[in-house]
Scaffold this motif. Structure first.
Motif, PDB file in Angstrom:
ATOM      1  N   UNK A 125      34.686  37.060  47.405  1.00  0.00           N
ATOM      2  CA  UNK A 125      33.318  37.239  46.885  1.00  0.00           C
ATOM      3  C   UNK A 125      32.697  38.337  47.758  1.00  0.00           C
ATOM      4  N   UNK A 126      31.644  39.048  47.276  1.00  0.00           N
ATOM      5  CA  UNK A 126      31.025  40.083  47.987  1.00  0.00           C
ATOM      6  C   UNK A 126      29.882  39.709  48.941  1.00  0.00           C
ATOM      7  N   UNK A 127      29.791  40.145  49.767  1.00  0.00           N
ATOM      8  CA  UNK A 127      28.503  39.850  51.016  1.00  0.00           C
ATOM      9  C   UNK A 127      27.234  39.657  50.160  1.00  0.00           C
TER      10      UNK A 127
ATOM     11  N   UNK B 272      32.128  48.147  47.304  1.00  0.00           N
ATOM     12  CA  UNK B 272      31.702  48.246  48.623  1.00  0.00           C
ATOM     13  C   UNK B 272      30.522  47.402  48.950  1.00  0.00           C
ATOM     14  N   UNK B 273      30.540  47.048  50.369  1.00  0.00           N
ATOM     15  CA  UNK B 273      29.337  46.286  50.743  1.00  0.00           C
ATOM     16  C   UNK B 273      28.616  47.248  51.728  1.00  0.00           C
ATOM     17  N   UNK B 274      27.353  47.469  51.280  1.00  0.00           N
ATOM     18  CA  UNK B 274      26.527  48.301  51.921  1.00  0.00           C
ATOM     19  C   UNK B 274      25.231  48.057  51.960  1.00  0.00           C
ATOM     20  N   UNK B 275      24.472  47.564  53.093  1.00  0.00           N
ATOM     21  CA  UNK B 275      23.250  46.941  53.063  1.00  0.00           C
ATOM     22  C   UNK B 275      22.538  47.323  54.249  1.00  0.00           C
TER      23      UNK B 275
ATOM     24  N   UNK C 119      25.662  39.944  56.305  1.00  0.00           N
ATOM     25  CA  UNK C 119      26.559  40.498  57.418  1.00  0.00           C
ATOM     26  C   UNK C 119      27.464  39.600  57.715  1.00  0.00           C
TER      27      UNK C 119
ATOM     28  N   UNK D  37      30.069  38.110  55.110  1.00  0.00           N
ATOM     29  CA  UNK D  37      30.500  38.977  53.920  1.00  0.00           C
ATOM     30  C   UNK D  37      32.188  38.847  54.084  1.00  0.00           C
ATOM     31  N   UNK D  38      32.833  38.563  55.417  1.00  0.00           N
ATOM     32  CA  UNK D  38      34.360  38.651  55.347  1.00  0.00           C
ATOM     33  C   UNK D  38      34.794  37.154  55.035  1.00  0.00           C
ATOM     34  N   UNK D  39      33.905  35.996  55.293  1.00  0.00           N
ATOM     35  CA  UNK D  39      34.222  34.775  55.129  1.00  0.00           C
ATOM     36  C   UNK D  39      34.163  34.692  53.459  1.00  0.00           C
TER      37      UNK D  39
ATOM     38  N   UNK E 140      37.762  44.626  45.699  1.00  0.00           N
ATOM     39  CA  UNK E 140      36.271  44.252  45.909  1.00  0.00           C
ATOM     40  C   UNK E 140      35.412  45.503  45.930  1.00  0.00           C
TER      41      UNK E 140
END
Lengths: 95, 628
Positions: free
Chosen positions: B334-336, B438-441, B323, B326-328, B436
């Motif tokens: 890259x994906x988180x 989705x990032x869902x975790x 988390x 992710x943005x970095x 990119x």
């Protein structure tokens, strides 16, 4: 329940979860996955969101947000916490 | 069913559950050390199988299937879970019973999965795991009512408690004794959107009817997250954790490493005393014992790295790290989710690359695979340790920081930085027009790690490393010893015998190419077997120098290097290994995971170019600074 909803819809306005500020508390009204810029398109994004518990009527609260452009966000969905990017959260209509 | 059948017929169990459901803890509790980690045939999804014997003496095979929220099969891991459950995975027995593990504190998503599993027709047993935590939090579950509502037997369990595990073994017996005829897997179709929604509504209804939730959520997790997920404090904590991790790798492992190194040195000396001088003595002392010893010595560090990674994962911190990052990472394209595979790559790029399967999107996955070998894997630790302890003074700077540890930290940072830069370049040149994935975790509640589980996990990794040391590395050590020993020096020849060997010929042939980097031919020789596995380079240097020096013990490689290399060469060598064209096994995994030789070649070439340029710059600058 439906009676309640119509009553409250007039008093609260709908917005996208992706636009909501930290600390926002609300209820999911609908999933509208056809949004520009989302990584998954349409049904795939909707399934993904459903899998993570984003269902109509679920209570959501934005607990945390990232350092850069307030992204991603950590959302309490009922009793679990999901990390999601604001871009995908745009598919979630809340009030 | 007769008694003979009971003992002869294997009963197949499959463990299915959402990520973070405590599935692995339960698997460990049921099978203990009787487990085997391998790959599914044809794909590189990790196959974890174990065995146990029921109270009635029934032999049970247990398969720990990859965690999933649904049977949609979005990623290769999830496809395995789906196919095995449906009995459609070739070479895999269809499970007689599916154990569906549900986190009792978090039922919503798993209940929907259970309903989805029920539709496959496969016999199901639901295990409400972490029941103790749920009760402590004030969650009360009417287990009988839930079982009735689901139409599936439900039992409770606490993965760490013996009684719960015993009960589970008992239930397996009971179930196996009256096994129903199964016609599962046929006619199964993926759920439509409306079916998914309907199942979730059904799951929510069952929860409303059978579960009483506490009014307050887990306050501990909330309070910890307030700090750990804080935009500023959270990143500082993450950096601190990584920093402590690498300091620990250095200081905690030291005594054990010295012990191992001394033992192998003593063993080599003993062999030298017992055996007459000659080829056999040279082979045993310089080839075998010195070679294996110089690799085994790094086992303590590998154990510490894995200990940290597994502890953080069990705590629930890994998802938080993803988390925060992710943005970095997103800034570098890259994906988180790539954070976890990349963090695993610190241990070894191979599990790291294999872990990229959690990334659904092909392009995100490919980028992660391409840069994973840039993360400082544990195989580089031997090289770094050797050079750092030989050339960097063990001083304390600013009162408390170990200078050697600081240099090590710097090397890691250089690896991470170059990985992010490489990813950025890849994204810029290859996939400019793409969004990119989705990032869902899920951010699971914090839990105290299960020590037994951690111990089993660390042991498994250590075993894998030892296996590698025992096979690939050992054979490479023997090869390099052969290259360094034959042909033998002619009688009456001057200088060390190795100067006449095959190794010297290869090294001298390649020397002009590597000379601008400050590499002598001994280094060039060591780089060749270093391709088999990076840590072999250390053993190879030892062999090359030990043989050259006649009777030098392998644990003195460091001193030998310090007297023979300039600081500029040492720094250039370190720079080379930040990028070092990865080992042959990594390349093989890349080819398998990407399904193409092209990406393997691309990875090799770009890393080789980076290594060459970085070493060239380092050497030139260091020389200009008077360190040559």
């Amino acid at each position: 329940m439906t009676v309640h909803q119509t009553a409250s819809e007039t008093s609260t306005h709908e917005l996208r979860l992706g636009n909501a500020p930290r600390g926002f508390i609300g209820t999911i009204v609908a999933l509208q996955p056809d949004i520009a810029g989302a990584a998954d398109s349409g049904h795939e994004l909707e399934r993904h969101l459903l899998e993570m518990g984003f269902t109509e009527g679920a209570r959501v609260e934005i607990l945390h947000q990232g350092a850069i452009q307030r992204d991603p966000i950590a959302v309490r969905v009922d009793n679990i916490t999901i990390a999601v990017r604001r871009r995908e959260a745009m598919a979630v209509v809340v009030k | 069913m007769t008694d003979a059948d009971v003992t002869n017929e294997r009963f197949h169990l499959a463990l299915v559950g959402a990520p973070n459901s405590g599935k692995t803890s339960l698997f460990n509790a049921l099978t203990g050390s009787r487990q085997k980690v391998a790959n599914y045939a044809g794909v590189t999804v990790e196959r974890k199988a174990g065995a146990f014997v029921t109270p009635a003496g029934r032999q049970v095979t247990l398969l720990d299937l990859p965690g999933t929220y649904s049977l949609r099969g979005r990623s290769p891991d999830e496809e395995i879970t789906r196919d095995v459950v449906l009995g459609k995975r070739p070479g895999e027995a269809a499970p007689d019973l599916v154990l569906c593990i549900a986190d009792a504190t978090n039922l919503r998503l798993t209940l929907r999965l259970i309903l989805e599993l029920k539709r496959t027709g496969r016999p199901l047993l639901v295990v409400l795991n972490m029941f103790d935590i749920a009760q402590r939090r004030g969650v009360s579950i009417d287990v009988d009512a839930m079982s009735a509502a689901l139409g599936v037997p439900v039992i409770t369990s606490i993965a760490v408690k013996k009684a719960g595990v015993e009960q589970l073994r008992h239930r397996t017996d009971e179930f196996a004794a009256n096994m129903p005829a199964v016609a599962a897997g046929d006619g199964w179709t993926p759920l439509s959107l409306s079916e998914m929604k309907a199942l979730q509504r059904e799951a929510d209804r069952i929860i409303r009817e059978t579960v009483t939730m506490p009014t307050k959520p887990d306050t501990l997790t909330t309070r910890v997250d307030a700090v750990v997920l804080h935009p500023v404090a959270g990143l500082a904590i993450l950096a601190l954790i990584l920093f402590v991790m690498f300091q620990a790798v250095f200081s905690w492992a030291q005594p054990l490493m010295e012990l191992l190194s001394d033992s192998f040195g003593a063993l080599g000396t003993l062999v030298a005393q017992v055996l007459p001088e000659g080829i056999l003595q040279s082979f045993l002392q310089n080839g075998l014992i010195a070679g294996v010893g110089s690799v085994l010595v790094f086992l303590p560090q590998i154990i510490i790295i894995f200990l940290f990674i597994l502890l953080l994962e069990d705590f629930g911190y890994m998802a938080r790290a993803a988390f925060l990052m992710d943005r970095i990472m997103g800034g570098a394209g890259l994906h988180g989710r790539a954070f976890i595979p990349l963090l695993s790559s610190f241990a070894c790029a191979i599990p790291g690359i294999m872990a990229t399967r959690v990334i659904d999107n092909r392009r995100d996955r490919l980028t992660t695979i391409l840069i994973a070998p840039l993360m400082t894997c544990s195989a580089r630790i031997p090289v770094y340790t050797l050079i750092i302890s030989a050339f960097i003074p063990a001083e304390t700077v600013w009162g408390w920081i170990n200078l050697q540890g600081l240099v090590m930290f710097g090397l890691y940072v250089a690896g991470i930085g170059s990985a992010l830069a490489a990813s950025f370049v890849i994204k810029f040149f290859m996939w400019r027009d793409y969004q990119p994935a989705p990032f869902m975790l899920e951010l699971p509640d914090y839990k105290l790690p299960r020590l037994k589980s951690i111990a089993i996990g660390v042991t498994t990794r250590a075993k894998m490393f030892l296996q590698r040391a025992g096979t690939t590395i050992l054979s490479m050590m023997i090869l390099i010893w052969f290259l360094a020993s034959f042909p033998q020096a002619p009688a009456g020849a001057e200088g060390p015998a190795i100067n006449y060997s095959l190794a010297a010929m290869i090294g001298k042939f390649l020397e002009p190419f590597f000379a601008p980097l400050g590499f002598n031919w001994q280094i060039t020789v060591a780089l060749i077997p270093g391709m088999a596995a990076r840590e072999v380079a250390v053993g190879a240097l030892g062999t090359v120098y030990a043989i050259e020096g006649g009777k030098e013990a392998a644990d003195a490689i460091g001193q030998a290097l310090a007297s023979k290399w300039s600081l500029a060469t040492a720094l250039s060598f370190l720079a080379w290994f930040i990028f070092a064209p990865q080992c042959a096994s990594t390349l093989a995994v890349i080819r398998r995971e990407t399904g193409s030789t092209k990406w393997m070649v691309v990875t090799f070439l770009y890393m080789f170019a980076l290594a060459y340029v970085a070493s060239l710059i380092t050497y030139t600058v260091a020389k200009a600074a008077g360190l040559g």
